[in-house]
Enzyme design. Structure first.
Site, short mmCIF file in Angstrom:
data_model
loop_
_atom_site.label_atom_id
_atom_site.label_comp_id
_atom_site.label_asym_id
_atom_site.label_seq_id
_atom_site.Cartn_x
_atom_site.Cartn_y
_atom_site.Cartn_z
N GLY A 29 3.99 3.24 -1.01
CA GLY A 29 3.79 3.48 0.41
C GLY A 29 3.85 2.21 1.24
N ALA A 30 3.27 2.28 2.47
CA ALA A 30 3.42 1.21 3.47
C ALA A 30 4.90 0.87 3.57
CB ALA A 30 2.58 -0.01 3.10
N HIS B 7 8.74 0.16 4.42
CA HIS B 7 9.45 -0.71 5.35
C HIS B 7 10.94 -0.56 5.09
CE1 HIS B 7 9.75 -3.21 1.80
NE2 HIS B 7 8.42 -3.22 1.70
N HIS C 50 12.27 -0.38 1.50
CA HIS C 50 12.21 0.92 0.84
C HIS C 50 13.34 1.82 1.36
CE1 HIS C 50 7.81 -0.22 0.60
NE2 HIS C 50 8.07 0.06 -0.66
N GLN D 254 -2.37 -0.71 -12.06
CA GLN D 254 -1.51 -1.89 -12.09
C GLN D 254 -2.08 -3.06 -11.28
OE1 GLN D 254 1.89 0.32 -10.20
NE2 GLN D 254 2.31 -1.66 -9.26
N GLN E 233 9.61 -6.53 -13.11
CA GLN E 233 9.27 -5.11 -13.19
C GLN E 233 10.51 -4.28 -13.55
OE1 GLN E 233 6.61 -2.68 -10.48
NE2 GLN E 233 8.54 -2.27 -9.47
N SER F 237 8.15 -6.95 1.95
CA SER F 237 7.10 -6.49 1.06
C SER F 237 6.02 -5.83 1.89
CB SER F 237 6.50 -7.69 0.31
OG SER F 237 5.26 -7.34 -0.25
N SER F 238 5.39 -4.80 1.33
CA SER F 238 4.31 -4.14 2.07
C SER F 238 3.19 -5.13 2.33
CB SER F 238 3.76 -2.97 1.25
OG SER F 238 4.81 -2.10 0.93
N ARG F 239 3.04 -6.12 1.44
CA ARG F 239 1.97 -7.11 1.61
C ARG F 239 2.19 -8.03 2.81
NH1 ARG F 239 1.97 -6.67 -4.13
NH2 ARG F 239 -0.10 -6.21 -4.93
O1 PAF Z 1 7.11 -1.48 -7.15
C1 PAF Z 1 6.20 -0.70 -6.84
O2 PAF Z 1 5.98 -0.35 -5.69
C2 PAF Z 1 5.32 -0.13 -7.95
O3 PAF Z 1 5.10 -1.09 -8.94
C3 PAF Z 1 5.85 1.17 -8.55
C4 PAF Z 1 7.19 0.98 -9.24
C5 PAF Z 1 5.97 2.22 -7.46
C6 PAF Z 1 4.87 1.72 -9.60
O4 PAF Z 1 3.61 1.95 -9.06
#
Ligand code: PAF
Length: 281
Positions: A30-31, A33, A36, A60, A154, A186-188
Protein backbone atom coordinates in the site's frame (compact mmCIF):
# COMPACT_ATOMS: atom_id res chain seq x y z
CA UNK A 1 -13.35 -4.38 -7.35
CA UNK A 2 -12.33 -4.90 -3.71
CA UNK A 3 -11.89 -8.30 -2.02
CA UNK A 4 -10.98 -8.82 1.61
CA UNK A 5 -11.13 -12.62 1.79
CA UNK A 6 -9.11 -15.22 -0.07
CA UNK A 7 -12.19 -17.33 -0.75
CA UNK A 8 -14.13 -14.49 -2.45
CA UNK A 9 -11.12 -13.56 -4.57
CA UNK A 10 -10.49 -17.19 -5.58
CA UNK A 11 -14.14 -17.63 -6.48
CA UNK A 12 -14.00 -14.59 -8.74
CA UNK A 13 -10.73 -15.65 -10.35
CA UNK A 14 -12.07 -19.15 -11.08
CA UNK A 15 -13.97 -17.80 -14.10
CA UNK A 16 -10.74 -16.51 -15.62
CA UNK A 17 -8.66 -19.57 -14.85
CA UNK A 18 -10.88 -21.77 -16.96
CA UNK A 19 -10.41 -19.41 -19.92
CA UNK A 20 -7.14 -18.67 -21.68
CA UNK A 21 -6.83 -15.30 -19.96
CA UNK A 22 -3.58 -14.67 -18.12
CA UNK A 23 -3.60 -13.41 -14.54
CA UNK A 24 -1.07 -10.73 -13.60
CA UNK A 25 -0.24 -9.94 -10.00
CA UNK A 26 1.32 -6.93 -8.26
CA UNK A 27 1.89 -7.49 -4.53
CA UNK A 28 2.20 -4.26 -2.52
CA UNK A 29 2.14 -2.98 1.02
CA UNK A 30 0.00 0.00 0.00
CA UNK A 31 0.81 3.73 0.30
CA UNK A 32 0.77 3.50 -3.46
CA UNK A 33 2.76 5.88 -5.63
CA UNK A 34 3.63 6.15 -9.30
CA UNK A 35 6.25 3.40 -8.90
CA UNK A 36 3.48 0.94 -8.04
CA UNK A 37 1.34 2.38 -10.84
CA UNK A 38 4.11 1.60 -13.29
CA UNK A 39 4.06 -2.07 -12.15
CA UNK A 40 0.26 -2.12 -12.45
CA UNK A 41 0.53 -0.63 -15.95
CA UNK A 42 2.97 -3.33 -17.01
CA UNK A 43 0.69 -5.99 -15.54
CA UNK A 44 -2.24 -4.62 -17.57
CA UNK A 45 -0.10 -4.56 -20.70
CA UNK A 46 1.03 -8.17 -20.34
CA UNK A 47 -2.00 -9.91 -18.83
CA UNK A 48 -5.79 -9.80 -19.17
CA UNK A 49 -6.71 -9.92 -15.49
CA UNK A 50 -4.76 -7.93 -12.91
CA UNK A 51 -4.79 -8.45 -9.13
CA UNK A 52 -3.11 -5.92 -6.81
CA UNK A 53 -2.71 -6.91 -3.17
CA UNK A 54 -2.44 -4.34 -0.40
CA UNK A 55 -1.16 -5.88 2.80
CA UNK A 56 1.37 -4.56 5.30
CA UNK A 57 3.07 -7.81 6.23
CA UNK A 58 4.11 -7.79 9.92
CA UNK A 59 6.52 -10.73 9.68
CA UNK A 60 8.91 -8.97 7.30
CA UNK A 61 9.53 -6.05 9.69
CA UNK A 62 12.44 -6.70 12.02
CA UNK A 63 11.81 -3.35 13.70
CA UNK A 64 8.46 -2.75 15.39
CA UNK A 65 8.63 1.04 15.10
CA UNK A 66 9.20 0.72 11.32
CA UNK A 67 6.06 -1.46 11.15
CA UNK A 68 4.08 1.00 13.25
CA UNK A 69 5.17 4.00 11.19
CA UNK A 70 4.69 2.33 7.82
CA UNK A 71 2.28 4.63 5.92
CA UNK A 72 -1.22 3.20 5.50
CA UNK A 73 -4.14 4.69 3.60
CA UNK A 74 -6.33 1.99 2.11
CA UNK A 75 -9.11 4.27 0.91
CA UNK A 76 -6.68 6.54 -0.93
CA UNK A 77 -4.95 3.49 -2.47
CA UNK A 78 -8.24 2.04 -3.69
CA UNK A 79 -9.25 5.37 -5.25
CA UNK A 80 -5.84 5.72 -6.89
CA UNK A 81 -6.13 2.29 -8.53
CA UNK A 82 -9.77 2.84 -9.54
CA UNK A 83 -8.98 6.20 -11.13
CA UNK A 84 -6.25 4.67 -13.30
CA UNK A 85 -7.31 1.04 -13.84
CA UNK A 86 -10.93 0.55 -12.72
CA UNK A 87 -10.93 -3.07 -13.91
CA UNK A 88 -8.25 -4.12 -11.41
CA UNK A 89 -9.06 -6.67 -8.70
CA UNK A 90 -7.87 -5.33 -5.36
CA UNK A 91 -7.09 -7.79 -2.57
CA UNK A 92 -6.80 -6.15 0.86
CA UNK A 93 -7.00 -8.90 3.49
CA UNK A 94 -6.84 -8.59 7.28
CA UNK A 95 -3.89 -10.14 9.11
CA UNK A 96 -5.99 -13.13 10.29
CA UNK A 97 -6.91 -13.89 6.69
CA UNK A 98 -3.27 -14.27 5.69
CA UNK A 99 -1.96 -15.79 8.92
CA UNK A 100 -4.56 -18.34 9.97
CA UNK A 101 -2.24 -20.07 12.45
CA UNK A 102 -0.62 -17.10 14.19
CA UNK A 103 1.51 -14.35 12.79
CA UNK A 104 4.74 -16.28 12.20
CA UNK A 105 7.02 -16.80 9.24
CA UNK A 106 8.02 -20.03 7.65
CA UNK A 107 11.70 -20.74 7.37
CA UNK A 108 13.15 -20.98 3.85
CA UNK A 109 16.60 -21.85 2.62
CA UNK A 110 17.52 -18.93 0.39
CA UNK A 111 21.19 -19.91 0.72
CA UNK A 112 23.84 -17.22 0.35
CA UNK A 113 21.24 -14.77 -0.95
CA UNK A 114 19.87 -14.03 2.51
CA UNK A 115 23.24 -13.70 4.25
CA UNK A 116 24.19 -10.36 2.74
CA UNK A 117 22.90 -6.78 2.67
CA UNK A 118 19.14 -6.69 3.52
CA UNK A 119 19.36 -10.27 4.80
CA UNK A 120 22.27 -9.42 7.09
CA UNK A 121 20.91 -6.09 8.33
CA UNK A 122 17.28 -7.17 8.70
CA UNK A 123 17.31 -10.62 10.33
CA UNK A 124 14.22 -12.67 9.43
CA UNK A 125 13.12 -10.17 6.78
CA UNK A 126 13.32 -12.52 3.81
CA UNK A 127 11.58 -15.39 5.63
CA UNK A 128 8.74 -12.91 6.24
CA UNK A 129 8.71 -11.85 2.59
CA UNK A 130 8.88 -15.50 1.46
CA UNK A 131 6.00 -16.49 3.73
CA UNK A 132 3.61 -13.80 2.53
CA UNK A 133 4.58 -13.99 -1.15
CA UNK A 134 4.08 -17.77 -1.11
CA UNK A 135 0.68 -17.38 0.57
CA UNK A 136 -0.36 -14.66 -1.89
CA UNK A 137 0.80 -16.75 -4.87
CA UNK A 138 -1.25 -19.68 -3.56
CA UNK A 139 -4.37 -17.51 -3.29
CA UNK A 140 -4.01 -15.53 -6.53
CA UNK A 141 -2.28 -18.24 -8.60
CA UNK A 142 -0.97 -15.67 -11.05
CA UNK A 143 0.67 -16.48 -14.37
CA UNK A 144 3.01 -13.50 -14.02
CA UNK A 145 4.00 -11.47 -10.95
CA UNK A 146 5.69 -8.07 -11.13
CA UNK A 147 8.37 -6.79 -8.72
CA UNK A 148 10.44 -3.62 -8.76
CA UNK A 149 14.23 -3.66 -9.15
CA UNK A 150 14.62 -1.15 -6.31
CA UNK A 151 14.29 -4.22 -4.10
CA UNK A 152 16.72 -6.18 -6.24
CA UNK A 153 17.64 -8.64 -3.51
CA UNK A 154 13.95 -9.29 -2.80
CA UNK A 155 13.48 -9.97 -6.51
CA UNK A 156 16.29 -12.59 -6.37
CA UNK A 157 14.79 -14.12 -3.22
CA UNK A 158 11.34 -14.34 -4.85
CA UNK A 159 12.84 -16.07 -7.90
CA UNK A 160 14.50 -18.55 -5.54
CA UNK A 161 11.18 -18.98 -3.66
CA UNK A 162 9.50 -19.96 -6.92
CA UNK A 163 12.25 -22.55 -7.52
CA UNK A 164 11.89 -23.94 -3.99
CA UNK A 165 8.09 -24.10 -3.99
CA UNK A 166 7.80 -25.01 -7.69
CA UNK A 167 4.84 -22.63 -7.99
CA UNK A 168 4.17 -22.00 -11.69
CA UNK A 169 4.63 -18.21 -11.66
CA UNK A 170 6.79 -16.16 -14.01
CA UNK A 171 8.59 -13.36 -12.17
CA UNK A 172 9.15 -10.10 -14.00
CA UNK A 173 11.56 -7.47 -12.65
CA UNK A 174 10.61 -3.87 -13.49
CA UNK A 175 12.81 -0.80 -13.62
CA UNK A 176 12.81 1.50 -10.57
CA UNK A 177 10.72 4.65 -10.90
CA UNK A 178 12.43 7.78 -9.59
CA UNK A 179 11.39 11.19 -8.29
CA UNK A 180 12.47 14.08 -10.56
CA UNK A 181 15.66 14.49 -8.46
CA UNK A 182 16.57 10.79 -8.89
CA UNK A 183 15.49 9.48 -5.47
CA UNK A 184 14.00 5.99 -5.89
CA UNK A 185 10.22 6.02 -5.41
CA UNK A 186 9.31 4.41 -2.12
CA UNK A 187 6.35 4.54 0.23
CA UNK A 188 8.86 5.45 2.95
CA UNK A 189 9.74 8.72 1.16
CA UNK A 190 6.47 10.11 2.58
CA UNK A 191 8.05 10.07 6.03
CA UNK A 192 10.90 12.40 5.03
CA UNK A 193 10.83 16.17 5.55
CA UNK A 194 10.81 18.19 2.35
CA UNK A 195 14.47 19.17 2.85
CA UNK A 196 15.62 15.59 3.45
CA UNK A 197 13.62 14.33 0.48
CA UNK A 198 15.46 16.81 -1.70
CA UNK A 199 18.87 16.11 -0.16
CA UNK A 200 18.36 12.35 -0.46
CA UNK A 201 18.98 12.73 -4.19
CA UNK A 202 22.65 12.32 -3.28
CA UNK A 203 22.05 8.56 -2.91
CA UNK A 204 21.26 8.01 -6.58
CA UNK A 205 23.68 10.70 -7.72
CA UNK A 206 26.50 8.93 -5.87
CA UNK A 207 25.47 5.51 -7.21
CA UNK A 208 25.52 7.02 -10.71
CA UNK A 209 29.07 8.29 -10.10
CA UNK A 210 30.14 4.74 -9.29
CA UNK A 211 28.68 3.51 -12.56
CA UNK A 212 30.62 6.23 -14.38
CA UNK A 213 33.87 5.28 -12.59
CA UNK A 214 33.37 1.51 -12.98
CA UNK A 215 36.04 0.97 -15.66
CA UNK A 216 38.80 2.76 -13.73
CA UNK A 217 38.33 1.65 -10.15
CA UNK A 218 38.35 -1.46 -7.96
CA UNK A 219 35.28 -2.42 -5.87
CA UNK A 220 37.08 -1.09 -2.74
CA UNK A 221 37.76 2.26 -4.44
CA UNK A 222 34.15 2.53 -5.58
CA UNK A 223 32.93 1.90 -2.05
CA UNK A 224 35.34 4.52 -0.67
CA UNK A 225 34.06 7.01 -3.24
CA UNK A 226 30.47 6.41 -2.16
CA UNK A 227 31.32 6.70 1.54
CA UNK A 228 33.09 10.04 0.95
CA UNK A 229 30.10 11.42 -0.97
CA UNK A 230 27.64 10.39 1.74
CA UNK A 231 29.79 11.51 4.67
CA UNK A 232 29.62 15.09 3.46
CA UNK A 233 26.03 15.30 4.79
CA UNK A 234 25.61 14.57 8.49
CA UNK A 235 21.89 13.80 8.00
CA UNK A 236 22.83 10.52 6.32
CA UNK A 237 23.85 7.40 8.15
CA UNK A 238 25.28 4.86 5.75
CA UNK A 239 24.28 1.32 6.70
CA UNK A 240 26.09 -0.35 3.82
CA UNK A 241 27.45 0.17 0.35
CA UNK A 242 28.18 -3.12 -1.38
CA UNK A 243 29.57 -3.99 -4.78
CA UNK A 244 28.19 -7.38 -5.68
CA UNK A 245 27.90 -9.94 -8.44
CA UNK A 246 24.48 -9.34 -10.05
CA UNK A 247 23.77 -13.07 -10.24
CA UNK A 248 24.80 -14.30 -6.78
CA UNK A 249 24.56 -10.93 -4.93
CA UNK A 250 27.80 -11.83 -3.14
CA UNK A 251 30.27 -8.98 -2.53
CA UNK A 252 33.35 -8.92 -4.77
CA UNK A 253 36.96 -7.87 -4.16
CA UNK A 254 37.84 -7.57 -7.83
CA UNK A 255 36.03 -7.40 -11.13
CA UNK A 256 36.14 -10.18 -13.73
CA UNK A 257 35.40 -9.73 -17.40
CA UNK A 258 32.07 -11.15 -18.66
CA UNK A 259 30.38 -10.76 -15.26
CA UNK A 260 27.68 -8.27 -14.33
CA UNK A 261 27.94 -6.15 -11.21
CA UNK A 262 25.69 -3.90 -9.18
CA UNK A 263 26.19 -1.43 -6.36
CA UNK A 264 23.70 -1.70 -3.48
CA UNK A 265 23.15 0.68 -0.61
CA UNK A 266 21.02 1.29 2.47
CA UNK A 267 21.05 4.76 3.99
CA UNK A 268 19.18 6.05 7.02
CA UNK A 269 17.83 9.58 6.72
CA UNK A 270 15.71 11.08 9.53
CA UNK A 271 15.22 7.54 10.90
CA UNK A 272 13.85 6.40 7.55
CA UNK A 273 15.72 3.55 5.92
CA UNK A 274 16.14 4.02 2.17
CA UNK A 275 17.58 1.42 -0.21
CA UNK A 276 18.67 1.69 -3.83
CA UNK A 277 20.95 -0.01 -6.34
CA UNK A 278 22.42 0.48 -9.77
CA UNK A 279 23.77 -1.75 -12.54
CA UNK A 280 27.46 -0.89 -12.91
CA UNK A 281 28.09 -2.49 -16.32
O1 PAF B 1 7.97 -5.11 -1.81
C1 PAF B 1 6.99 -5.09 -1.04
O2 PAF B 1 6.19 -4.16 -1.00
C2 PAF B 1 6.77 -6.28 -0.12
O3 PAF B 1 7.99 -6.79 0.33
C3 PAF B 1 5.91 -7.38 -0.73
C4 PAF B 1 6.56 -8.01 -1.94
C5 PAF B 1 4.55 -6.81 -1.10
C6 PAF B 1 5.67 -8.51 0.29
O4 PAF B 1 5.05 -8.03 1.44
Amino acid sequence: MLFTTASKLSENLKNFRSSTKKIGFVPTMGALHSGHMSLITQAHQQTEVVVVSIFVNPTQFNNSSDLEKYPRNLEKDINYINENYPNTLIFAPAIEEMYTRGCQSESFDFGELEKVMEGAFRPGHFNGVGTIVKRLFEVVQPDIAFFVEKDFQQLAVVRRLVEITKLPVKIVGCETEREPNGLAKSSRNERLSETAREEAKVIFQSLSKLKFAFNDKSPRELKDMFETELESNTKFELEYIQIADEETLQPVEEFEKEKKYRAFTAVIVEEVRLIDNIALN
